[in-house]
Write a protein that holds these residues in place. Structure first.
Motif, PDB file in Angstrom:
ATOM      1  N   VAL A   1      95.611  13.892 100.614  1.00 36.76           N
ATOM      2  CA  VAL A   1      96.728  14.066  99.692  1.00 36.76           C
ATOM      3  C   VAL A   1      97.580  15.266 100.106  1.00 36.76           C
ATOM      4  O   VAL A   1      98.815  15.216 100.092  1.00 36.76           O
ATOM      5  CB  VAL A   1      96.220  14.236  98.246  1.00 36.76           C
ATOM      6  CG1 VAL A   1      97.379  14.577  97.312  1.00 36.76           C
ATOM      7  CG2 VAL A   1      95.517  12.966  97.777  1.00 36.76           C
TER       8      VAL A   1
ATOM      9  N   VAL B   1     101.558  15.366 101.052  1.00 37.03           N
ATOM     10  CA  VAL B   1     102.479  16.260 100.332  1.00 37.03           C
ATOM     11  C   VAL B   1     103.240  17.151 101.316  1.00 37.03           C
ATOM     12  O   VAL B   1     104.474  17.283 101.235  1.00 37.03           O
ATOM     13  CB  VAL B   1     101.715  17.119  99.312  1.00 37.03           C
ATOM     14  CG1 VAL B   1     102.633  18.200  98.726  1.00 37.03           C
ATOM     15  CG2 VAL B   1     101.160  16.244  98.190  1.00 37.03           C
TER      16      VAL B   1
ATOM     17  N   LEU C   1     107.115  16.720 102.123  1.00 35.44           N
ATOM     18  CA  LEU C   1     108.035  17.791 101.764  1.00 35.44           C
ATOM     19  C   LEU C   1     109.014  18.081 102.899  1.00 35.44           C
ATOM     20  O   LEU C   1     110.237  18.168 102.686  1.00 35.44           O
ATOM     21  CB  LEU C   1     107.247  19.055 101.426  1.00 35.44           C
ATOM     22  CG  LEU C   1     108.079  20.322 101.140  1.00 35.44           C
ATOM     23  CD1 LEU C   1     108.950  20.109  99.916  1.00 35.44           C
ATOM     24  CD2 LEU C   1     107.162  21.527 100.955  1.00 35.44           C
TER      25      LEU C   1
END
Length: 301
Positions: free
Chosen positions: A2, A6, A10
């Motif tokens: 995860v 992320v 980003l």
């Protein structure tokens, strides 16, 4: 996993916003195109590695360290690419200052660490027992193809004849290495990827080899579902055939790039090599299915 999604996501979002609001061009492409590609590619590769690690049983602490190291490497690549794009300069091959030279060396180190993590993962998977065998070998062989594709990276970071000639005159070499073979970087290229359409391009075999990992894993997963006529050994053999195809294509594409030949304009030698590879793979695949059918009672009657 995860955290990797992320972090990679980003930097991808930042790059996509940059593509919309920043119209600057670096070496013939939008300034934020390369950071976007790297955020997606490195993120996907790291996520795949971390998923592979989940099959390594009995090494929880090592897997945890490698997983977080992979996340850190993705962050390093993202920061480096974003930083360079914000400055309006290239993120690779750029030794015009101590800062740019250090940045590219750190990014290169991060990519090598990711490769090392992949090799350790292969070692763990070879020692352990992964079921079914077809998926296990897809994981292992995929990383082998990725490793071979790093040859293109080594060739990419070598100084070009033009750079060496300029250094003989000036005593300086502010840029070391290039994506293309023949014409300088920044010429006409494909949409999105910017692969050269007028010369050889080391990025093509590298891109194909790295993402062969996902292709082989997908094949391994599909083979676990069917067709039913195939036994475990047949499925594993098909994975080996697919890996040989990926390895062969990576080799042919590297050879093509080395000769300064655009991927879209293969000569007769490249055409013959690709045809021979396709025929060999087709024949081997046909033989596997034929053998599998001979083992099925009543098949072919």
């Amino acid at each position: 996993m995860v955290a990797t999604v992320v972090v990679g996501g980003l930097f991808l979002v930042v790059a996509l916003v940059g593509l919309v609001v920043d119209g600057r061009v670096i070496t013939g492409q939008p300034a934020w195109a390369k950071p976007a590609r790297f955020a997606f590619s490195f993120g996907l590769f790291a996520v795949t590695l971390i998923w592979l690690m989940s099959f390594a049983r009995g090494h929880a602490r090592l897997v945890s360290v490698m997983s977080w190291t992979a996340v850190f490497c993705v962050a390093v690549e993202g920061v480096g690419g974003t930083w360079a794009a914000a400055e309006g300069t290239t993120s690779h091959f750029n030794f015009t200052s101590v800062v740019t030279g250090t940045r590219i060396l750190v990014m290169l180190l991060a990519s090598l660490v990711l490769l090392a993590i992949g090799l350790v993962t292969v070692f763990l998977l070879l020692r352990g027992r992964v079921e079914p065998p077809a998926l296990a070998w897809a994981l292992r062989l995929g990383m082998i193809v990725v490793t071979v594709s790093m040859v293109a990276v080594y060739l990419m970071v070598q100084s070009t004849p033009a750079q060496e000639a300029a250094a003989d005159l000036t005593g300086e070499m502010p840029y070391v290495g290039a994506h293309t073979v023949g014409p300088p970087d920044g010429g006409p290229g494909w949409p999105v990827t910017n692969f050269s359409t007028v010369g050889g391009d080391w990025r093509i075999p590298h891109f194909f080899g790295v993402h062969s990992l996902q292709v082989l894993i997908l094949l391994g997963l599909l083979l676990t579902l069917g067709p039913r006529v195939l036994g475990p050994r047949h499925r594993t053999t098909l994975v080996f055939i697919a890996a040989a195809l990926c390895l062969g294509l990576t080799g042919v594409l590297t050879w093509q790039a080395h000769r300064g030949q655009p991927f879209t304009s293969p000569d007769s030698a490249t055409g013959i090599a690709l045809t021979a590879l396709a025929v060999a793979v087709a024949a081997a695949t046909t033989a596997v299915f034929w053998h599998a059918r001979t083992l099925v009672p009543g098949a072919g009657r």
